[in-house]
Design a protein around this motif. Sequence first.
Motif, PDB file in Angstrom:
ATOM      1  N   LEU A 129      19.900 -29.722 -46.803  1.00  0.00           N
ATOM      2  CA  LEU A 129      20.259 -30.056 -45.646  1.00  0.00           C
ATOM      3  C   LEU A 129      21.554 -30.842 -45.557  1.00  0.00           C
ATOM      4  O   LEU A 129      21.534 -31.943 -46.624  1.00  0.00           O
ATOM      5  N   ALA A 130      22.308 -30.641 -44.708  1.00  0.00           N
ATOM      6  CA  ALA A 130      23.568 -31.691 -44.651  1.00  0.00           C
ATOM      7  C   ALA A 130      23.118 -32.880 -43.891  1.00  0.00           C
ATOM      8  O   ALA A 130      22.146 -32.999 -43.356  1.00  0.00           O
ATOM      9  N   ILE A 131      23.772 -33.845 -44.033  1.00  0.00           N
ATOM     10  CA  ILE A 131      23.442 -35.219 -43.706  1.00  0.00           C
ATOM     11  C   ILE A 131      23.300 -35.001 -41.890  1.00  0.00           C
ATOM     12  O   ILE A 131      22.334 -35.558 -41.705  1.00  0.00           O
ATOM     13  N   PHE A 132      24.526 -34.410 -41.402  1.00  0.00           N
ATOM     14  CA  PHE A 132      24.294 -34.315 -39.890  1.00  0.00           C
ATOM     15  C   PHE A 132      22.992 -33.451 -39.496  1.00  0.00           C
ATOM     16  O   PHE A 132      22.609 -33.569 -38.371  1.00  0.00           O
ATOM     17  N   ASP A 133      22.635 -32.445 -40.329  1.00  0.00           N
ATOM     18  CA  ASP A 133      21.414 -31.662 -39.889  1.00  0.00           C
ATOM     19  C   ASP A 133      20.276 -32.614 -40.148  1.00  0.00           C
ATOM     20  O   ASP A 133      19.531 -32.503 -39.098  1.00  0.00           O
ATOM     21  N   MET A 134      20.348 -33.690 -41.180  1.00  0.00           N
ATOM     22  CA  MET A 134      18.954 -34.327 -41.241  1.00  0.00           C
ATOM     23  C   MET A 134      19.100 -35.272 -39.855  1.00  0.00           C
ATOM     24  O   MET A 134      17.821 -35.559 -39.055  1.00  0.00           O
ATOM     25  N   GLU A 135      20.153 -35.705 -39.616  1.00  0.00           N
ATOM     26  CA  GLU A 135      20.259 -36.735 -38.478  1.00  0.00           C
ATOM     27  C   GLU A 135      19.916 -36.162 -36.970  1.00  0.00           C
ATOM     28  O   GLU A 135      19.204 -36.734 -36.461  1.00  0.00           O
ATOM     29  N   MET A 184      17.989 -33.384 -36.672  1.00  0.00           N
ATOM     30  CA  MET A 184      16.677 -32.815 -36.770  1.00  0.00           C
ATOM     31  C   MET A 184      15.825 -34.143 -36.383  1.00  0.00           C
ATOM     32  O   MET A 184      14.646 -33.831 -35.770  1.00  0.00           O
ATOM     33  N   PHE A 185      16.259 -35.399 -37.092  1.00  0.00           N
ATOM     34  CA  PHE A 185      15.121 -36.294 -36.824  1.00  0.00           C
ATOM     35  C   PHE A 185      15.140 -36.826 -35.306  1.00  0.00           C
ATOM     36  O   PHE A 185      14.186 -37.141 -34.763  1.00  0.00           O
ATOM     37  N   THR A 186      16.447 -36.749 -34.642  1.00  0.00           N
ATOM     38  CA  THR A 186      16.579 -37.332 -33.517  1.00  0.00           C
ATOM     39  C   THR A 186      15.756 -36.380 -32.446  1.00  0.00           C
ATOM     40  O   THR A 186      15.242 -36.947 -31.597  1.00  0.00           O
ATOM     41  N   GLN A 187      15.663 -35.072 -32.785  1.00  0.00           N
ATOM     42  CA  GLN A 187      15.042 -34.245 -31.850  1.00  0.00           C
ATOM     43  C   GLN A 187      13.486 -34.320 -32.268  1.00  0.00           C
ATOM     44  O   GLN A 187      12.540 -34.214 -31.188  1.00  0.00           O
ATOM     45  N   ILE A 188      12.992 -34.593 -33.356  1.00  0.00           N
ATOM     46  CA  ILE A 188      11.520 -34.948 -33.762  1.00  0.00           C
ATOM     47  C   ILE A 188      11.165 -36.149 -32.913  1.00  0.00           C
ATOM     48  O   ILE A 188      10.239 -36.150 -32.250  1.00  0.00           O
ATOM     49  N   ARG A 189      11.856 -37.012 -33.275  1.00  0.00           N
ATOM     50  CA  ARG A 189      11.433 -38.473 -32.628  1.00  0.00           C
ATOM     51  C   ARG A 189      11.461 -38.241 -31.038  1.00  0.00           C
ATOM     52  O   ARG A 189      10.594 -39.060 -30.416  1.00  0.00           O
ATOM     53  N   ALA A 190      12.565 -37.541 -30.369  1.00  0.00           N
ATOM     54  CA  ALA A 190      12.443 -37.481 -28.965  1.00  0.00           C
ATOM     55  C   ALA A 190      11.261 -36.651 -28.529  1.00  0.00           C
ATOM     56  O   ALA A 190      10.797 -37.223 -27.380  1.00  0.00           O
ATOM     57  N   LYS A 191      10.445 -35.822 -29.166  1.00  0.00           N
ATOM     58  CA  LYS A 191       9.269 -34.927 -28.794  1.00  0.00           C
ATOM     59  C   LYS A 191       8.017 -35.923 -29.152  1.00  0.00           C
ATOM     60  O   LYS A 191       7.106 -35.588 -28.721  1.00  0.00           O
ATOM     61  N   SER A 192       8.283 -36.942 -30.187  1.00  0.00           N
ATOM     62  CA  SER A 192       7.189 -37.661 -30.635  1.00  0.00           C
ATOM     63  C   SER A 192       6.864 -39.047 -29.575  1.00  0.00           C
ATOM     64  O   SER A 192       5.649 -39.057 -29.449  1.00  0.00           O
ATOM     65  N   VAL A 193       7.777 -39.794 -29.663  1.00  0.00           N
ATOM     66  CA  VAL A 193       7.781 -41.159 -28.784  1.00  0.00           C
ATOM     67  C   VAL A 193       8.663 -41.157 -27.609  1.00  0.00           C
ATOM     68  O   VAL A 193       8.945 -42.490 -27.023  1.00  0.00           O
ATOM     69  N   PHE A 250      33.034 -51.736 -21.521  1.00  0.00           N
ATOM     70  CA  PHE A 250      33.143 -50.845 -22.790  1.00  0.00           C
ATOM     71  C   PHE A 250      32.800 -49.502 -22.707  1.00  0.00           C
ATOM     72  O   PHE A 250      31.940 -49.006 -22.186  1.00  0.00           O
ATOM     73  N   LYS A 251      33.761 -48.896 -23.665  1.00  0.00           N
ATOM     74  CA  LYS A 251      33.434 -47.623 -23.991  1.00  0.00           C
ATOM     75  C   LYS A 251      33.254 -47.440 -25.633  1.00  0.00           C
ATOM     76  O   LYS A 251      34.155 -47.977 -26.327  1.00  0.00           O
ATOM     77  N   LYS A 252      31.968 -47.086 -26.027  1.00  0.00           N
ATOM     78  CA  LYS A 252      31.759 -46.827 -27.427  1.00  0.00           C
ATOM     79  C   LYS A 252      31.194 -45.502 -27.753  1.00  0.00           C
ATOM     80  O   LYS A 252      30.679 -44.928 -26.973  1.00  0.00           O
ATOM     81  N   THR A 253      31.346 -45.182 -29.097  1.00  0.00           N
ATOM     82  CA  THR A 253      30.993 -43.957 -29.450  1.00  0.00           C
ATOM     83  C   THR A 253      29.936 -44.073 -30.450  1.00  0.00           C
ATOM     84  O   THR A 253      30.190 -45.023 -31.459  1.00  0.00           O
ATOM     85  N   LEU A 254      28.669 -44.000 -30.214  1.00  0.00           N
ATOM     86  CA  LEU A 254      27.524 -44.033 -31.138  1.00  0.00           C
ATOM     87  C   LEU A 254      27.363 -42.851 -32.215  1.00  0.00           C
ATOM     88  O   LEU A 254      27.514 -41.935 -31.751  1.00  0.00           O
ATOM     89  N   GLU A 255      27.366 -43.213 -33.499  1.00  0.00           N
ATOM     90  CA  GLU A 255      27.272 -42.134 -34.478  1.00  0.00           C
ATOM     91  C   GLU A 255      26.383 -42.507 -35.647  1.00  0.00           C
ATOM     92  O   GLU A 255      26.205 -43.848 -35.923  1.00  0.00           O
ATOM     93  N   GLY A 256      25.669 -41.762 -36.219  1.00  0.00           N
ATOM     94  CA  GLY A 256      24.911 -42.164 -37.381  1.00  0.00           C
ATOM     95  C   GLY A 256      23.458 -42.310 -36.880  1.00  0.00           C
ATOM     96  O   GLY A 256      23.465 -42.770 -35.958  1.00  0.00           O
ATOM     97  N   ILE A 257      22.619 -41.931 -37.698  1.00  0.00           N
ATOM     98  CA  ILE A 257      21.131 -42.176 -37.368  1.00  0.00           C
ATOM     99  C   ILE A 257      20.804 -43.668 -36.872  1.00  0.00           C
ATOM    100  O   ILE A 257      19.863 -43.831 -36.032  1.00  0.00           O
ATOM    101  N   GLU A 258      21.445 -44.469 -37.699  1.00  0.00           N
ATOM    102  CA  GLU A 258      21.119 -45.929 -37.450  1.00  0.00           C
ATOM    103  C   GLU A 258      21.408 -46.364 -35.952  1.00  0.00           C
ATOM    104  O   GLU A 258      20.606 -46.998 -35.345  1.00  0.00           O
ATOM    105  N   SER A 259      22.339 -45.444 -35.231  1.00  0.00           N
ATOM    106  CA  SER A 259      22.347 -45.896 -33.841  1.00  0.00           C
ATOM    107  C   SER A 259      21.273 -45.187 -32.872  1.00  0.00           C
ATOM    108  O   SER A 259      21.195 -45.889 -31.745  1.00  0.00           O
TER     109      SER A 259
END
Length: 240
Positions: A68-74, A76-85, A229-238
Amino acid sequence: MALPMNATPTYSMIIPSTGKTVKFRPFLIKEEKALLIAQQSEQIPVMIDTLKNVIINCTLDKIDADSLAIFDMEYMFTQIRAKSVGENVELFLKCDEDHGEDNKKAVVKYNLDLSSIAVTKDPEHTNKIELFGDVGVVMKYPSFSSLQKLKNLDTDNLDAVFEIVAECIEYIYNNDEIFHAAEQKPEELMEFLNNLTSDQFVKLQRFFSTMPKITKDIEYGCPVCSKRFKKTLEGIESFF
């Protein structure tokens, strides 16, 4: 007699790099505990391994997690998390001005909707890179196995940088001739990279800097000074 077990719902998502649709379930309490322990450890290898295991466990279709590419992993995890908590993540965003005793008040609570996160793609991004003459390379995205190295990468250590680049070469071509990286010795790939000019190596670096990534543009205002402020959040840490 076996105890009754909870039946979890299933959902579908598309893996960004392949376009493949896979089914998944929310993570369970045991997986939520593992994620919490990994987060509290603050150890990158532990966090990566836990994240990988959660994705494998929650994806009902067979996947090769290591590829899996890093962005795939990130993603997929956000989608799983969204449906989990829950689809909303509570973020606390600070003003970049020093307000002295009011610094604690200069914080905004921002509710981020995980379902609105998308993988953004740079229109100039390409994995096929022409280097010299008829010679070029086709790159592959950094995978789980490369993630730990990327997180700890010292950009001043050229050998470490070259090693990551070499790991992400799918094949080298010379006109119609193909040299698959997996069939070459590591020292041969390093020699190939070391014989590139600075301009040619910059082309390879651009592959990494323009890779797809999960991002979200947000706007907020400081409750103390009203600065916007205008910010771009990126990466799974965000989004964790």
